[in-house]
Motif scaffolding. Structure first.
Motif, PDB file in Angstrom:
ATOM      1  N   ASN A 356       0.803  -1.137   0.085  1.00 29.54           N
ATOM      2  CA  ASN A 356      -0.031   0.011  -0.021  1.00 29.54           C
ATOM      3  C   ASN A 356       0.963   1.146  -0.056  1.00 29.54           C
ATOM      4  O   ASN A 356       0.294   2.286   0.163  1.00 29.54           O
ATOM      5  CB  ASN A 356      -0.915  -0.026   1.306  1.00 29.54           C
ATOM      6  CG  ASN A 356      -2.071  -1.029   1.135  1.00 29.54           C
ATOM      7  OD1 ASN A 356      -2.574  -1.472  -0.015  1.00 29.54           O
ATOM      8  ND2 ASN A 356      -2.294  -1.437   2.312  1.00 29.54           N
ATOM      9  N   PHE A 357       2.300   1.002   0.078  1.00 24.24           N
ATOM     10  CA  PHE A 357       3.087   2.240   0.354  1.00 24.24           C
ATOM     11  C   PHE A 357       2.869   3.438  -1.075  1.00 24.24           C
ATOM     12  O   PHE A 357       2.789   4.439  -0.518  1.00 24.24           O
ATOM     13  CB  PHE A 357       4.483   1.902   0.386  1.00 24.24           C
ATOM     14  CG  PHE A 357       4.909   1.128   1.933  1.00 24.24           C
ATOM     15  CD1 PHE A 357       3.994   1.228   2.878  1.00 24.24           C
ATOM     16  CD2 PHE A 357       6.097   0.665   1.813  1.00 24.24           C
ATOM     17  CE1 PHE A 357       4.271   0.641   4.028  1.00 24.24           C
ATOM     18  CE2 PHE A 357       6.349   0.093   3.039  1.00 24.24           C
ATOM     19  CZ  PHE A 357       5.635   0.125   4.128  1.00 24.24           C
ATOM     20  N   LYS A 358       2.842   2.700  -1.971  1.00 23.83           N
ATOM     21  CA  LYS A 358       2.751   3.581  -3.080  1.00 23.83           C
ATOM     22  C   LYS A 358       1.277   4.418  -3.122  1.00 23.83           C
ATOM     23  O   LYS A 358       1.532   5.691  -3.312  1.00 23.83           O
ATOM     24  CB  LYS A 358       2.813   2.985  -4.478  1.00 23.83           C
ATOM     25  CG  LYS A 358       2.906   3.999  -5.528  1.00 23.83           C
ATOM     26  CD  LYS A 358       3.651   3.218  -6.874  1.00 23.83           C
ATOM     27  CE  LYS A 358       3.617   3.630  -8.005  1.00 23.83           C
ATOM     28  NZ  LYS A 358       4.078   4.899  -8.287  1.00 23.83           N
ATOM     29  N   ALA A 359       0.277   3.801  -2.975  1.00 26.09           N
ATOM     30  CA  ALA A 359      -1.025   4.364  -2.899  1.00 26.09           C
ATOM     31  C   ALA A 359      -1.254   5.449  -1.778  1.00 26.09           C
ATOM     32  O   ALA A 359      -1.603   6.679  -1.843  1.00 26.09           O
ATOM     33  CB  ALA A 359      -2.045   3.447  -2.782  1.00 26.09           C
ATOM     34  N   LEU A 360      -0.502   4.891  -0.556  1.00 31.91           N
ATOM     35  CA  LEU A 360      -0.787   5.888   0.680  1.00 31.91           C
ATOM     36  C   LEU A 360       0.357   6.897   0.438  1.00 31.91           C
ATOM     37  O   LEU A 360      -0.216   8.293   0.793  1.00 31.91           O
ATOM     38  CB  LEU A 360      -0.143   4.916   1.725  1.00 31.91           C
ATOM     39  CG  LEU A 360       0.087   5.559   3.021  1.00 31.91           C
ATOM     40  CD1 LEU A 360      -1.060   6.130   3.616  1.00 31.91           C
ATOM     41  CD2 LEU A 360       0.808   4.699   4.000  1.00 31.91           C
TER      42      LEU A 360
END
Ligand code: FE2
Length: 374
Positions: A356-360
């Motif tokens: 989820n890091f990128k979306a977050l």
């Protein structure tokens, strides 16, 4: 992994055995109002108080509890108090990550002999309910680890505190325990603090994310997760990395004016219920584009939850080898873009949501852009 703390102390062979997080203390500009916020918005419950009415002349502290999470909100009474200087520089933020130990004198000796900088020498404080032994060491920035030994204490919190009850008691929101607390440190400082946790505290590095894994089109960071021997206490450490624009870690360092605690992750057994409740109480969360959910099940496989409420609330999902987790992040809870909270539900997964890091981070960057800080 049901809980991160034990009801009873455990036996381990660590040189620094920890039973869990004892409390997290925030230095804030107005503890009375902050207590109202954490009660109304997050569902923390009144527990204890220390201040002029209880014989503590220089400060007021409200202790609040939810599940096994205990927070302390402290305000100085006068401008010449050291806490006032802390607030002037950093704004509201986390000062103390207190760890529950069986021997606070030994914890001090073990860590200081391995290079920790002392914050408070071991001391024994007593009242009619028994004795508490405490000590403390410096962490990144002005943050502190206190060691709290309370096996011979029956009082409500610590000597000096009295039980505190009011007539205003919103229900809790299902928050259970501190899953992890993340620190932001300066450029190229991550490994220094990883070494501190390994050598001084006896922790180990359980996960590493490099700047290739944690980057968007514009900015990047690096992160290593440190865990103590029994896994009850986890402290990820972030540092900024070079990108086209300013990393969210740089923004934090600029506004906290130091290294410090970036977020606390609080666990729940029912994230949909907890987040529905928190949103209705005014807690603001970061949102991801609804396209995040289009191929979610292809990415993470079967999950027990219905997609509808997750999408509506903006809850993120990630899977590792052992299971999956659901998580969501609040916006900063101060005007300075510094401390925020994560709400997490683990369903087997022991990781931190790398998928989820990128979306977050793109969501964080949209907020940074609005603040003029990207
Ligand atoms: Fe986190």
């Amino acid at each position: 992994m049901e809980t991160q703390t034990l009801d009873r102390p455990t036996k381990t062979t660590d040189f620094l055995p920890l039973n869990g997080t004892d409390y997290v203390e925030f230095y804030v500009g107005n503890a009375k109002q902050a207590a109202h916020y954490y009660k109304t918005a997050f569902g923390f419950q009144d527990m204890a108080y220390a201040g002029p009415e209880t014989g503590v002349r220089d400060r007021a502290s409200y202790v609040m509890q939810q599940g096994k999470i205990r927070i302390v909100l402290t305000t100085p009474m006068h401008s010449d108090h050291p806490i006032a200087a802390h607030i002037k520089k950093h704004g509201d933020g986390v000062k103390i990550l207190a760890l529950w130990v069986d021997d606070a004198y030994d914890a001090f000796q073990q860590t200081v002999s391995r290079g920790a900088k002392p914050y408070q020498k071991p001391q024994t404080i007593t009242d009619e309910f028994g004795e508490v032994r405490t000590s403390g060491i410096m962490l990144y920035g002005e943050t502190v680890h206190m060691f709290i030994e309370r096996k011979n204490y029956k009082g409500i919190f610590l000597p000096g505190y009295k039980e505190h009850k009011t007539n205003y008691n919103p229900t809790d929101t299902g928050l259970l325990y501190v899953d992890h607390c993340v620190g932001n440190v300066g450029w190229h400082k991550m490994n220094e603090w990883v070494n501190f946790y390994e050598e001084v505290m006896g922790f180990r590095n359980i996960l590493t994310f490099d700047d290739k894994m944690i980057s968007t089109e514009y900015s990047a960071l690096m992160s290593k997760v440190m865990s103590n021997g029994n896994g009850f206490v986890k402290f990820p450490i972030n540092e900024p990395a070079e990108g086209k624009r300013k990393s969210q870690i740089e923004e934090y360092l600029e506004y906290y004016e130091d290294e410090g605690v970036q977020h606390m992750a609080l666990a729940t057994h029912d994230i949909v219920k907890t987040v529905t409740d928190l949103q209705s109480r005014g807690v603001e969360f970061l949102t991801v584009p609804t396209t995040y959910y289009d191929d979610l099940l292809d990415r993470v496989g079967h999950i027990d939850e219905d997609l509808g409420p997750l999408k509506e609330l903006g809850i993120l999902v990630d899977r590792d080898d052992e299971g999956y987790l659901l998580q969501i992040f609040t916006k900063p809870v101060e005007d300075r873009p510094t401390l925020f909270f994560e709400i997490i539900q683990r369903k087997g997964a022991k990781s931190f949501g790398a998928g989820n890091f990128k979306a977050l981070f793109e969501a964080i960057e949209r907020e940074q852009e609005i603040r003029g800080n990207l």
